[in-house]
Design an enzyme around this catalytic site. Structure first.
Site, PDB file in Angstrom:
ATOM      1  N   ASP A 117     -40.930 -37.357   0.167  1.00 52.72           N
ATOM      2  CA  ASP A 117     -40.460 -36.029  -0.210  1.00 52.72           C
ATOM      3  C   ASP A 117     -38.935 -35.933  -0.226  1.00 52.72           C
ATOM      4  O   ASP A 117     -38.234 -36.840   0.229  1.00 52.72           O
ATOM      5  CB  ASP A 117     -41.049 -34.955   0.731  1.00 52.72           C
ATOM      6  CG  ASP A 117     -41.054 -35.403   2.197  1.00 52.72           C
ATOM      7  OD1 ASP A 117     -40.315 -36.331   2.544  1.00 52.72           O
ATOM      8  OD2 ASP A 117     -41.795 -34.800   2.988  1.00 52.72           O
ATOM      9  N   HIS A 125     -48.726 -30.463   8.588  1.00 52.60           N
ATOM     10  CA  HIS A 125     -48.331 -30.941   7.267  1.00 52.60           C
ATOM     11  C   HIS A 125     -48.091 -32.448   7.271  1.00 52.60           C
ATOM     12  O   HIS A 125     -47.725 -33.037   8.280  1.00 52.60           O
ATOM     13  CB  HIS A 125     -47.127 -30.165   6.704  1.00 52.60           C
ATOM     14  CG  HIS A 125     -45.825 -30.388   7.389  1.00 52.60           C
ATOM     15  ND1 HIS A 125     -45.051 -29.350   7.873  1.00 52.60           N
ATOM     16  CD2 HIS A 125     -45.129 -31.515   7.669  1.00 52.60           C
ATOM     17  CE1 HIS A 125     -43.949 -29.845   8.399  1.00 52.60           C
ATOM     18  NE2 HIS A 125     -43.965 -31.158   8.297  1.00 52.60           N
TER      19      HIS A 125
HETATM   20  C1  F6R Z   1     -40.756 -36.319   6.358  1.00 56.75           C
HETATM   21  C2  F6R Z   1     -41.990 -35.589   6.203  1.00 56.75           C
HETATM   22  C3  F6R Z   1     -42.510 -34.641   7.236  1.00 56.75           C
HETATM   23  C4  F6R Z   1     -42.336 -35.113   8.670  1.00 56.75           C
HETATM   24  C5  F6R Z   1     -42.881 -34.077   9.656  1.00 56.75           C
HETATM   25  C6  F6R Z   1     -42.652 -34.491  11.098  1.00 56.75           C
HETATM   26  O1  F6R Z   1     -40.509 -37.120   5.221  1.00 56.75           O
HETATM   27  O2  F6R Z   1     -42.588 -35.737   5.201  1.00 56.75           O
HETATM   28  O3  F6R Z   1     -43.881 -34.425   6.971  1.00 56.75           O
HETATM   29  O4  F6R Z   1     -42.996 -36.338   8.840  1.00 56.75           O
HETATM   30  O5  F6R Z   1     -42.248 -32.859   9.431  1.00 56.75           O
HETATM   31  O6  F6R Z   1     -41.285 -34.485  11.355  1.00 56.75           O
HETATM   32  P1  F6R Z   1     -40.675 -35.065  12.696  1.00 56.75           P
HETATM   33  O7  F6R Z   1     -40.949 -36.534  12.688  1.00 56.75           O
HETATM   34  O8  F6R Z   1     -39.197 -34.783  12.609  1.00 56.75           O
HETATM   35  O9  F6R Z   1     -41.356 -34.359  13.818  1.00 56.75           O
END
Ligand code: F6R
Length: 242
Positions: A67, A138
């Site tokens: 993304d 998500h």
């Molecule tokens: C990042 C992405 C998001 C993150 C998710 C968790 O490319 O697609 O889905 O993986 O928001 O984020 P963190 O790892 O910062 O808790």
């Protein structure tokens, strides 16, 4: 679904990097689906170390990221383009021509998504997709919904995601409100999916995602149906699972 239980974030990062390194060793010209966020930073650090120690070669590896924020230029430190260069691409011998992210500066969403789906299609399949888990379940920026979006699309980020991401921006008003994301269909089509999850704050959503019903209200739950899904999670994240 396989679960690799790790002691903590560092252990999780090491094990996830070992799995990804094995994908590269088995298929030097593999296609890696990559993620940003806090969860994979340690994984990338371990991969960089393996490269620097002479144990891993990225020269033929190709990558597609999950993304990108809509409207952030590549040189903005919070863009995912910047993140990938900062955490991985600048430190290994990957050919930058082989690295791909959605074009966040394309204002025409339909065009940006179509072009990115064409890039993904030209790869002939993603060998390994790395994921983090959002607090609302998500994956990529596929937010809770009444259906599973299949291909790349433009999303309005939920208030919860905007709140979670504000730590990286000067103020909440600076957090982009939209993003381009790979769809659930593309993620599910990857030959292998590795998700890294760490911390008590993820324990509830981890339980809901993988020990509850499969529903687009919890997008990550669809991974229960993936034939080769590996969850690499630390004890804190798994603390609600007996
Ligand atoms: C990042 C992405 C998001 C993150 C998710 C968790 O490319 O697609 O889905 O993986 O928001 O984020 P963190 O790892 O910062 O808790």
């Amino acid at each position: 679904m396989r679960i690799i239980r790790t002691k903590n974030y560092d252990d999780m990062s090491k094990k996830a990097a070992d799995l990804i390194a094995s994908v590269i060793l088995l298929k030097p010209n593999c296609v890696l689906g990559l993620a940003t966020g806090s969860s994979p930073i340690g994984t990338y650090k371990n991969l960089v170390k393996m490269y620097k120690d002479g144990n891993l070669d990225f020269s033929q590896v190709k990558s597609v990221n999950l993304d990108e924020y809509k409207g952030l230029p590549r040189d903005n430190e919070q863009s995912y383009y910047y993140f990938m260069h900062d955490n991985l691409f600048s430190h290994v011998n990957i050919d930058l021509k082989n690295t791909h992210l959605p074009n966040g500066m394309e204002k025409n969403s339909e065009k940006a998504c179509k072009e990115y789906d064409e890039v993904i299609a030209s790869m002939n399949g993603v060998d390994m997709q790395l994921l983090g888990l959002g607090h609302d379940g998500h994956i990529g920026f596929n937010e809770p919904n009444s259906f599973f979006d299949k291909t790349t699309h433009c999303v309005n980020l939920t208030q919860m995601t905007i709140e979670a991401n504000k730590r990286f921006f000067a103020s909440i008003d600076d957090v982009p409100k939209q993003a381009y994301t790979m769809g659930i269909g593309t993620i599910m089509a990857a030959k292998m999916v590795i998700m890294v999850v760490s911390g008590k704050d993820k324990s509830e959503i981890l339980k809901k995602s993988f020990f509850g019903p499969v529903t687009p209200e919890v997008p990550a739950s669809i991974l229960q149906f993936h034939p080769n899904f590996i969850l690499v999670a630390d004890e804190d994240a798994l603390s609600l699972i007996e």
